[in-house]
Design a protein around this motif. Structure first.
Motif, short mmCIF file in Angstrom:
data_model
loop_
_atom_site.label_atom_id
_atom_site.label_comp_id
_atom_site.label_asym_id
_atom_site.label_seq_id
_atom_site.Cartn_x
_atom_site.Cartn_y
_atom_site.Cartn_z
N GLU A 28 -39.00 11.51 -5.30
CA GLU A 28 -40.23 11.85 -4.58
C GLU A 28 -41.11 12.79 -5.40
O GLU A 28 -42.33 12.63 -5.44
CB GLU A 28 -39.91 12.48 -3.22
CG GLU A 28 -39.26 11.53 -2.24
CD GLU A 28 -37.76 11.36 -2.47
OE1 GLU A 28 -37.12 12.26 -3.08
OE2 GLU A 28 -37.22 10.32 -2.06
N ARG A 31 -42.63 10.76 -8.16
CA ARG A 31 -43.74 9.95 -7.66
C ARG A 31 -45.01 10.78 -7.53
O ARG A 31 -46.09 10.33 -7.90
CB ARG A 31 -43.39 9.32 -6.32
CG ARG A 31 -44.52 8.43 -5.78
CD ARG A 31 -44.14 7.78 -4.47
NE ARG A 31 -43.14 6.75 -4.62
CZ ARG A 31 -43.39 5.50 -4.98
NH1 ARG A 31 -44.62 5.14 -5.24
NH2 ARG A 31 -42.42 4.63 -5.08
N ALA A 34 -46.46 11.13 -10.86
CA ALA A 34 -47.07 9.87 -11.30
C ALA A 34 -48.44 9.67 -10.67
O ALA A 34 -49.37 9.22 -11.33
CB ALA A 34 -46.15 8.70 -10.97
N VAL A 35 -48.58 10.02 -9.41
CA VAL A 35 -49.89 9.91 -8.73
C VAL A 35 -50.88 10.83 -9.41
O VAL A 35 -52.02 10.43 -9.71
CB VAL A 35 -49.76 10.25 -7.23
CG1 VAL A 35 -51.12 10.43 -6.59
CG2 VAL A 35 -48.97 9.16 -6.51
N ALA A 38 -51.81 9.34 -12.81
CA ALA A 38 -52.65 8.15 -12.69
C ALA A 38 -54.09 8.54 -12.39
O ALA A 38 -55.04 7.97 -12.95
CB ALA A 38 -52.11 7.24 -11.60
N VAL A 56 -50.44 -0.04 -14.63
CA VAL A 56 -49.37 0.35 -13.71
C VAL A 56 -48.54 1.43 -14.40
O VAL A 56 -48.29 1.34 -15.61
CB VAL A 56 -48.46 -0.85 -13.39
CG1 VAL A 56 -47.25 -0.43 -12.58
CG2 VAL A 56 -49.22 -1.94 -12.68
N GLU A 58 -44.87 2.70 -14.58
CA GLU A 58 -43.50 2.34 -14.22
C GLU A 58 -42.60 3.53 -14.55
O GLU A 58 -42.63 4.04 -15.67
CB GLU A 58 -43.04 1.11 -14.99
CG GLU A 58 -43.82 -0.12 -14.64
CD GLU A 58 -43.39 -1.35 -15.39
OE1 GLU A 58 -43.65 -2.43 -14.89
OE2 GLU A 58 -42.78 -1.22 -16.48
N PHE A 68 -39.56 3.17 -9.55
CA PHE A 68 -40.72 2.70 -8.80
C PHE A 68 -41.84 2.32 -9.75
O PHE A 68 -41.84 2.68 -10.91
CB PHE A 68 -41.20 3.72 -7.77
CG PHE A 68 -41.71 5.01 -8.34
CD1 PHE A 68 -43.03 5.15 -8.76
CD2 PHE A 68 -40.88 6.10 -8.48
CE1 PHE A 68 -43.49 6.32 -9.29
CE2 PHE A 68 -41.34 7.29 -9.01
CZ PHE A 68 -42.65 7.41 -9.41
N ARG A 69 -42.78 1.54 -9.21
CA ARG A 69 -44.00 1.14 -9.91
C ARG A 69 -45.17 1.69 -9.12
O ARG A 69 -45.19 1.58 -7.89
CB ARG A 69 -44.12 -0.39 -9.97
CG ARG A 69 -43.03 -1.05 -10.74
CD ARG A 69 -43.18 -2.56 -10.74
NE ARG A 69 -44.13 -2.92 -11.81
CZ ARG A 69 -45.28 -3.54 -11.62
NH1 ARG A 69 -45.66 -3.91 -10.43
NH2 ARG A 69 -46.05 -3.82 -12.65
N LEU A 70 -46.14 2.25 -9.82
CA LEU A 70 -47.34 2.77 -9.16
C LEU A 70 -48.56 2.09 -9.78
O LEU A 70 -49.03 2.51 -10.84
CB LEU A 70 -47.42 4.29 -9.33
CG LEU A 70 -48.65 4.95 -8.74
CD1 LEU A 70 -48.67 4.79 -7.22
CD2 LEU A 70 -48.67 6.42 -9.10
N GLN A 74 -53.56 0.68 -6.44
CA GLN A 74 -53.10 1.25 -5.18
C GLN A 74 -53.82 2.56 -4.88
O GLN A 74 -54.15 2.85 -3.74
CB GLN A 74 -51.60 1.47 -5.24
CG GLN A 74 -50.93 1.75 -3.94
CD GLN A 74 -49.43 1.83 -4.14
OE1 GLN A 74 -48.94 2.73 -4.82
NE2 GLN A 74 -48.70 0.90 -3.57
N LEU A 75 -54.08 3.34 -5.91
CA LEU A 75 -54.77 4.61 -5.74
C LEU A 75 -56.28 4.42 -5.56
O LEU A 75 -56.90 5.14 -4.79
CB LEU A 75 -54.53 5.51 -6.95
CG LEU A 75 -53.11 5.92 -7.20
CD1 LEU A 75 -53.00 6.64 -8.54
CD2 LEU A 75 -52.61 6.80 -6.09
#
Length: 78
Positions: A28, A31, A34-35, A38, A56, A58, A68-70, A74-75
């Motif tokens: 978590e 992640r 990563a957000v 990104a 992406v 990864e 996970f993949r982001l 998605q953002l």
């Protein structure tokens, strides 16, 4: 503490590899990092005339397993 590796993938083939990785207490937290990354990187891609939606992040664990993949899309689309 687990180590996570943040790879940036473009067009399902080309990938920049994170050889060092970062330690986080859990997936978590990785992640959330990563957000943040990104959001920072999308401006660099846009400045180079590249659509960030094509990328992406990864994230793999120390065993090389995908955690996970982001997708940047998605953002941007949320």
């Amino acid at each position: 503490m687990p180590r996570f590796f943040f790879h940036v993938r473009f067009d399902h083939q080309n990938r920049s590899r994170d050889e060092l990785g970062l330690d986080f207490p859990n997936a978590e937290t990785a992640r959330a990092k990563a957000v943040w990354a990104a959001k920072d990187l999308r401006e660099e891609f846009a400045a180079r005339g590249q659509d960030p939606r094509d990328y992406v992040i990864e994230v793999e664990n120390a065993s090389g397993e995908l955690v996970f993949r982001l997708p940047f899309s998605q953002l941007l689309d949320s």
